[in-house]
Enzyme design. Structure first.
Site, PDB file in Angstrom:
ATOM      1  N   GLY A   1       0.812  -1.215   0.000  1.00 30.32           N
ATOM      2  CA  GLY A   1       0.000   0.000   0.000  1.00 30.32           C
ATOM      3  C   GLY A   1       0.844   1.263   0.000  1.00 30.32           C
TER       4      GLY A   1
ATOM      5  CG  HIS B   1       5.035   5.072  -5.009  1.00 25.48           C
ATOM      6  ND1 HIS B   1       5.580   4.309  -6.013  1.00 25.48           N
ATOM      7  CD2 HIS B   1       5.535   4.570  -3.848  1.00 25.48           C
ATOM      8  CE1 HIS B   1       6.392   3.409  -5.505  1.00 25.48           C
ATOM      9  NE2 HIS B   1       6.381   3.530  -4.179  1.00 25.48           N
ATOM     10  CD  GLU B   2       2.114   7.638 -11.640  1.00 29.53           C
ATOM     11  OE1 GLU B   2       2.395   6.977 -12.640  1.00 29.53           O
ATOM     12  OE2 GLU B   2       0.942   7.970 -11.361  1.00 29.53           O
TER      13      GLU B   2
ATOM     14  CG  HIS C   1       3.133   0.727  -5.409  1.00 29.48           C
ATOM     15  ND1 HIS C   1       3.267   1.822  -4.588  1.00 29.48           N
ATOM     16  CD2 HIS C   1       3.739  -0.293  -4.759  1.00 29.48           C
ATOM     17  CE1 HIS C   1       3.923   1.481  -3.499  1.00 29.48           C
ATOM     18  NE2 HIS C   1       4.233   0.216  -3.569  1.00 29.48           N
TER      19      HIS C   1
HETATM   20  P1  AMP Z   1       6.020  -2.260  -1.644  1.00 25.09           P
HETATM   21  O1  AMP Z   1       4.628  -1.745  -1.482  1.00 25.09           O
HETATM   22  O2  AMP Z   1       7.067  -1.259  -1.295  1.00 25.09           O
HETATM   23  O3  AMP Z   1       6.219  -3.612  -1.013  1.00 25.09           O
HETATM   24  O4  AMP Z   1       6.210  -2.493  -3.202  1.00 25.09           O
HETATM   25  C1  AMP Z   1       5.326  -3.296  -3.929  1.00 25.09           C
HETATM   26  C2  AMP Z   1       5.932  -3.556  -5.284  1.00 25.09           C
HETATM   27  O5  AMP Z   1       6.136  -2.321  -5.960  1.00 25.09           O
HETATM   28  C3  AMP Z   1       7.314  -4.240  -5.175  1.00 25.09           C
HETATM   29  O6  AMP Z   1       7.426  -5.218  -6.183  1.00 25.09           O
HETATM   30  C4  AMP Z   1       8.254  -3.096  -5.411  1.00 25.09           C
HETATM   31  O7  AMP Z   1       9.493  -3.490  -5.944  1.00 25.09           O
HETATM   32  C5  AMP Z   1       7.467  -2.258  -6.409  1.00 25.09           C
HETATM   33  N1  AMP Z   1       7.974  -0.873  -6.391  1.00 25.09           N
HETATM   34  C6  AMP Z   1       8.177  -0.093  -5.306  1.00 25.09           C
HETATM   35  N2  AMP Z   1       8.725   1.092  -5.668  1.00 25.09           N
HETATM   36  C7  AMP Z   1       8.872   1.037  -7.011  1.00 25.09           C
HETATM   37  C8  AMP Z   1       9.397   1.946  -7.987  1.00 25.09           C
HETATM   38  N3  AMP Z   1       9.889   3.142  -7.652  1.00 25.09           N
HETATM   39  N4  AMP Z   1       9.398   1.568  -9.272  1.00 25.09           N
HETATM   40  C9  AMP Z   1       8.912   0.347  -9.644  1.00 25.09           C
HETATM   41  N5  AMP Z   1       8.408  -0.552  -8.770  1.00 25.09           N
HETATM   42  C10 AMP Z   1       8.386  -0.217  -7.477  1.00 25.09           C
END
Ligand code: AMP
Length: 283
Positions: free
Chosen positions: A22, A25-26, A28
């Site tokens: 959750g 952002h862009e 995700h």
């Molecule tokens: P998180 O919510 O931080 O666990 O991230 C969920 C998914 O989004 C994971 O696979 C992350 O690697 C991916 N993600 C997070 N930040 C970025 C980003 N800046 N660019 C691309 N994917 C991202």
């Protein structure tokens, strides 16, 4: 969720899964958009997974913006948001986990013991529950993508793992839910991560392959920012995560740096430019 999936499977639609914690952002949303392109149905999970946080980490402070997340996902046309409560995922007596041996104690695993067990375990549960054809992850969490791919191969999970490029802001800072912890000054300080990685990429493209020399230059850039405290700076093999001494095409520059109280990670794949000369025939 299980009932929904049963129905979907009966009608043979393809399912794409985007696991998240959750505070979307862009970054995700780039995964969501790709999933929309490649699947009939897209499921986004939102679950701040307690298993992957250490005792002194930010589990309680982690940003939770559920209503806003749902609004964003609805605009993207996401079909299902799966947001279980911790006791549903880990009922009383829960005691089974996945240990990605050899890969879990490297890089981030060194300062976050147990983190990748928590990640692998929750992802395995999500893959079993949702049975996606494709699951989408960000290259931003490079070690995570390596571990998930390994787990999927080792345990014959039969799902395509797609790792998509890191989305950055216009200054180069990798988007992260944890950027919400940074003050405006710290956001500027945090640009040293991207600057160090860009330097590494430039050096390799210019023909330097001594990893010590490259990480030395990266360290200089990180240390030139007073608010930064490096956790690790390294060049690694993209499958084993072992530190290399000679940087080769496809190796990855990785780092984790504390900016004030916030620990940030970032990475870049190093490419050696290959010039192919085409000698055409002028007959
Ligand atoms: P998180 O919510 O931080 O666990 O991230 C969920 C998914 O989004 C994971 O696979 C992350 O690697 C991916 N993600 C997070 N930040 C970025 C980003 N800046 N660019 C691309 N994917 C991202």
């Amino acid at each position: 969720m299980k009932q929904q999936i049963k129905g979907l499977k009966k009608s043979h639609v393809s399912i794409g899964l985007v696991p998240t914690m959750g505070a979307l952002h862009e970054g995700h949303l780039s995964l969501v958009r790709q999933a929309k392109k490649e699947n009939d149905t897209v499921v986004v999970s939102i679950f701040v997974n307690p298993l992957q946080f250490g005792v002194n980490e930010d589990f309680t402070q982690y940003p939770r913006t559920f209503d806003n997340d749902c609004e964003l996902l609805s605009k993207e046309g996401v079909d299902i948001v799966f947001s279980p409560k911790a006791p549903e995922m880990y009922p009383d007596g829960f005691c089974t986990s996945v240990a990605p041996e050899h890969l879990e104690d490297k890089l981030c695993g060194r300062s976050r013991p147990g983190h990748f067990r928590g990640v692998a375990t929750v992802v395995l549960k999500l893959l079993h529950l949702i049975q996606p054809d494709n699951a989408y992850f960000g290259q931003k969490d490079f070690q995570q993508t390596v571990i998930i791919r390994r787990m999927v191969a080792d345990l014959d999970l039969g799902v395509n793992i797609k790792a998509l490029p890191t989305v950055r802001n216009q200054d180069g800072l990798a988007l992260s839910s944890r950027n919400a912890y940074l003050s405006e000054t710290e956001k500027k300080d945090a640009l040293c991560l991207c600057a160090a990685l860009t330097k590494a990429k430039g050096m390799v493209a210019a023909g330097v392959n001594n990893a010590g020399e490259i990480t030395g230059e990266m360290e200089k850039i990180i240390n030139s920012c007073k608010a930064s405290r490096p956790d690790y700076i390294s060049i690694v093999n993209p499958r084993t995560l072992e530190t290399v001494s000679e940087a080769r095409h496809g190796d990855v520059a990785v780092l984790a740096v504390r900016i004030g109280k916030t620990r940030l990670i970032d990475n870049m794949i190093l490419c050696v430019l290959v010039f192919v000369m085409w000698l055409g025939s002028y007959s």
